[in-house]
Scaffold this motif. Structure first.
Motif, PDB file in Angstrom:
ATOM      1  N   TYR A   1       7.174   8.572   5.877  1.00 22.63           N
ATOM      2  CA  TYR A   1       6.979  10.016   5.698  1.00 22.63           C
ATOM      3  C   TYR A   1       8.079  10.965   5.882  1.00 22.63           C
ATOM      4  O   TYR A   1       8.508  11.504   5.007  1.00 22.63           O
ATOM      5  CB  TYR A   1       5.809  10.307   6.450  1.00 22.63           C
ATOM      6  N   PRO A   2       8.817  10.769   6.961  1.00 25.81           N
ATOM      7  CA  PRO A   2      10.090  11.727   7.157  1.00 25.81           C
ATOM      8  C   PRO A   2      11.084  11.299   5.823  1.00 25.81           C
ATOM      9  O   PRO A   2      11.692  12.170   5.568  1.00 25.81           O
ATOM     10  CB  PRO A   2      10.802  11.111   8.458  1.00 25.81           C
ATOM     11  N   PHE A   3      11.357  10.101   5.449  1.00 31.14           N
ATOM     12  CA  PHE A   3      12.284   9.773   4.399  1.00 31.14           C
ATOM     13  C   PHE A   3      12.082  10.437   3.124  1.00 31.14           C
ATOM     14  O   PHE A   3      12.618  10.865   2.634  1.00 31.14           O
ATOM     15  CB  PHE A   3      12.387   8.208   4.530  1.00 31.14           C
TER      16      PHE A   3
ATOM     17  N   LEU B   1       0.641  -1.197   0.000  1.00 30.47           N
ATOM     18  CA  LEU B   1       0.076  -0.047   0.124  1.00 30.47           C
ATOM     19  C   LEU B   1       0.899   1.023   0.034  1.00 30.47           C
ATOM     20  O   LEU B   1       0.593   2.189  -0.715  1.00 30.47           O
ATOM     21  CB  LEU B   1      -0.969  -0.047   1.135  1.00 30.47           C
ATOM     22  N   ARG B   2       1.952   1.225   0.916  1.00 30.13           N
ATOM     23  CA  ARG B   2       2.877   2.396   0.819  1.00 30.13           C
ATOM     24  C   ARG B   2       4.266   1.797   1.305  1.00 30.13           C
ATOM     25  O   ARG B   2       4.356   1.306   2.358  1.00 30.13           O
ATOM     26  CB  ARG B   2       2.617   3.580   1.738  1.00 30.13           C
ATOM     27  N   GLN B   3       5.140   1.635   0.612  1.00 29.07           N
ATOM     28  CA  GLN B   3       6.525   0.985   1.177  1.00 29.07           C
ATOM     29  C   GLN B   3       6.986   1.710   2.362  1.00 29.07           C
ATOM     30  O   GLN B   3       7.165   3.060   2.586  1.00 29.07           O
ATOM     31  CB  GLN B   3       7.666   1.431  -0.152  1.00 29.07           C
ATOM     32  N   GLY B   4       7.195   0.935   3.255  1.00 28.23           N
ATOM     33  CA  GLY B   4       7.665   1.202   4.560  1.00 28.23           C
ATOM     34  C   GLY B   4       6.459   1.562   5.581  1.00 28.23           C
ATOM     35  O   GLY B   4       6.796   1.539   6.686  1.00 28.23           O
ATOM     36  N   PHE B   5       5.171   1.364   5.013  1.00 29.11           N
ATOM     37  CA  PHE B   5       4.148   1.549   5.844  1.00 29.11           C
ATOM     38  C   PHE B   5       3.909   0.178   6.754  1.00 29.11           C
ATOM     39  O   PHE B   5       3.995  -1.080   6.178  1.00 29.11           O
ATOM     40  CB  PHE B   5       3.018   1.633   5.228  1.00 29.11           C
TER      41      PHE B   5
ATOM     42  N   GLU C   1      16.972  18.111   4.875  1.00 26.72           N
ATOM     43  CA  GLU C   1      18.022  17.112   5.521  1.00 26.72           C
ATOM     44  C   GLU C   1      18.157  17.648   7.168  1.00 26.72           C
ATOM     45  O   GLU C   1      18.607  16.951   7.905  1.00 26.72           O
ATOM     46  CB  GLU C   1      19.457  17.493   4.922  1.00 26.72           C
ATOM     47  N   ALA C   2      17.988  19.004   7.217  1.00 25.25           N
ATOM     48  CA  ALA C   2      18.186  19.421   8.629  1.00 25.25           C
ATOM     49  C   ALA C   2      17.441  18.759   9.528  1.00 25.25           C
ATOM     50  O   ALA C   2      17.754  18.409  10.586  1.00 25.25           O
ATOM     51  CB  ALA C   2      17.747  21.005   8.587  1.00 25.25           C
ATOM     52  N   ALA C   3      15.937  18.585   9.233  1.00 24.41           N
ATOM     53  CA  ALA C   3      14.832  17.894   9.842  1.00 24.41           C
ATOM     54  C   ALA C   3      15.178  16.476  10.226  1.00 24.41           C
ATOM     55  O   ALA C   3      15.003  15.913  11.304  1.00 24.41           O
ATOM     56  CB  ALA C   3      13.475  18.194   9.338  1.00 24.41           C
ATOM     57  N   TRP C   4      15.663  15.730   9.053  1.00 20.90           N
ATOM     58  CA  TRP C   4      16.040  14.373   9.017  1.00 20.90           C
ATOM     59  C   TRP C   4      17.272  14.199  10.155  1.00 20.90           C
ATOM     60  O   TRP C   4      16.866  13.297  11.038  1.00 20.90           O
ATOM     61  CB  TRP C   4      16.283  13.911   7.709  1.00 20.90           C
ATOM     62  N   ASN C   5      18.123  15.051  10.044  1.00 22.26           N
ATOM     63  CA  ASN C   5      19.348  14.794  10.999  1.00 22.26           C
ATOM     64  C   ASN C   5      18.880  14.990  12.506  1.00 22.26           C
ATOM     65  O   ASN C   5      19.397  14.343  13.231  1.00 22.26           O
ATOM     66  CB  ASN C   5      20.222  15.768  10.578  1.00 22.26           C
ATOM     67  N   GLN C   6      17.999  16.201  12.584  1.00 23.48           N
ATOM     68  CA  GLN C   6      17.469  16.334  14.074  1.00 23.48           C
ATOM     69  C   GLN C   6      16.571  15.021  14.713  1.00 23.48           C
ATOM     70  O   GLN C   6      16.780  14.749  15.861  1.00 23.48           O
ATOM     71  CB  GLN C   6      16.831  17.664  13.752  1.00 23.48           C
ATOM     72  N   MET C   7      15.749  14.486  13.579  1.00 17.02           N
ATOM     73  CA  MET C   7      15.236  13.358  14.157  1.00 17.02           C
ATOM     74  C   MET C   7      16.177  12.276  14.334  1.00 17.02           C
ATOM     75  O   MET C   7      15.750  11.452  15.570  1.00 17.02           O
ATOM     76  CB  MET C   7      14.124  12.902  13.008  1.00 17.02           C
TER      77      MET C   7
ATOM     78  N   GLY D   1      14.451   4.316   5.842  1.00 16.34           N
ATOM     79  CA  GLY D   1      15.326   4.926   4.977  1.00 16.34           C
ATOM     80  C   GLY D   1      16.478   5.391   5.481  1.00 16.34           C
ATOM     81  O   GLY D   1      16.986   6.346   5.031  1.00 16.34           O
ATOM     82  N   LEU D   2      17.026   5.092   6.595  1.00 15.82           N
ATOM     83  CA  LEU D   2      18.121   5.741   7.476  1.00 15.82           C
ATOM     84  C   LEU D   2      19.382   5.440   6.436  1.00 15.82           C
ATOM     85  O   LEU D   2      19.965   6.473   6.567  1.00 15.82           O
ATOM     86  CB  LEU D   2      18.181   4.765   8.726  1.00 15.82           C
ATOM     87  N   ASP D   3      19.655   4.470   5.833  1.00 16.19           N
ATOM     88  CA  ASP D   3      20.744   4.132   5.167  1.00 16.19           C
ATOM     89  C   ASP D   3      20.792   5.169   3.820  1.00 16.19           C
ATOM     90  O   ASP D   3      21.920   5.620   3.642  1.00 16.19           O
ATOM     91  CB  ASP D   3      21.208   2.677   4.908  1.00 16.19           C
TER      92      ASP D   3
END
Length: 284
Positions: free
Chosen positions: A150-152, A62-66, A157-163, A179-181
């Motif tokens: 959703y975040p991926f 339905l949604r990859q990663g869900f 980039e700034a919001a991702w790094n903060q998370m 999607g971390l890697d």
């Protein structure tokens, strides 16, 4: 999703949701969602879902990663109601969703944030989601950061790094960040290295998972951190150091890995992975 809901809810709850879903679908303004969205736990309960591997595969299609494996019946009901709203008018749709955010209690926030990857017009909710990662409510933060694609797809980039940094700071496993890697970056590697140095200076340890996003960005500064890991008495830190070096093209990192042929062999054979490190972090 309705089929999954019916497996864990009573027939009365299923009937209630079906009726409310029809009302939401026929709504011209979207306001018909507000009352049932709030009332869902009272009518459908909060039973935990235990989806099978097949059901999780369907969710991923339905949604990859869900991955709704930690959801409850009321959360699923609320998501089904959200998906019943017409998304034809992006502005009206986003106003309705953001109004729900503005009046939501903790359970409603969890449902809203976890449902974001399924909703139309995802760009309309980026500001809300990036503000959400500042929350001190653990369940709400997890709904955004963990097992959520959703975040991926949408964070800067700034919001991702903060998370990512906050996930480590709050003691949660990086293994559950979708999607971390793929979204590792030099600024994140520097931030994580700086954080490790702060912890070490205070006489404290860092989770071995911290090094996972760092491998592709090892440089002359960070390689000294990896040497420290290999010099540790902690076996998991040796494993993390080896995995980090394995991801790097930096010559000194490759030379360090060559000094640990057994770990290198385990990585090549798939016997040692970051998921293995993540599982150790959960059980530690």
């Amino acid at each position: 999703m309705q089929q999954l809901f019916s497996q864990y809810a009573t027939s009365e709850a299923t009937q209630w949701l079906t009726e409310k879903q029809k009302q939401v679908q026929s709504s011209q303004t979207g306001k018909e969602i507000y009352l049932p969205f709030s009332a869902a736990p009272r009518y459908v309960g909060k039973a935990p879902l235990n989806p099978t591997s097949e059901e999780l595969d369907q969710a991923n299609q339905l949604r990859q990663g869900f991955k709704p494996d930690n959801w409850t019946t009321d959360q699923l009901a609320r998501t089904i109601l959200l998906l019943g709203l017409s998304g034809d008018d992006a502005d009206n749709y986003s106003k309705t969703i953001l109004k729900l955010f503005g009046t939501a209690d903790m359970g409603e926030l969890v449902a809203l944030y976890a449902a974001l990857p399924l909703l139309p017009h995802p760009d309309k909710f980026v500001h809300q989601a990036t503000e959400g990662i500042r929350t001190n409510m653990g369940n709400v933060y997890e709904a955004i950061a963990l097992d959520n694609p959703y975040p991926f797809k949408n964070f800067s980039e700034a919001a991702w790094n903060q998370m990512v940094l906050k996930t480590i700071f709050t003691g949660k496993s990086l293994n559950r960040i979708y999607g971390l890697d793929e979204r590792t970056n030099p600024d994140l590697a520097r931030m994580l290295s700086d954080y490790a140095h702060e912890r070490w200076a205070a006489g404290r340890t860092v989770t071995p998972e911290l090094w996972r996003p760092i491998g592709p960005h090892i440089n002359e500064t960070i390689v000294s951190d990896i040497k420290r890991l290999f010099a540790s008495d902690n076996e998991t830190e040796h494993e993390a150091a080896a995995l980090t070096c394995y991801q790097s093209n930096y010559p000194e990192a490759q030379a360090l890995l060559d000094q640990h042929p057994l770990l290198k062999h385990k990585i090549r054979e798939g016997q040692l992975t970051w998921s293995h490190i993540g599982q150790k972090a959960i059980t530690a």
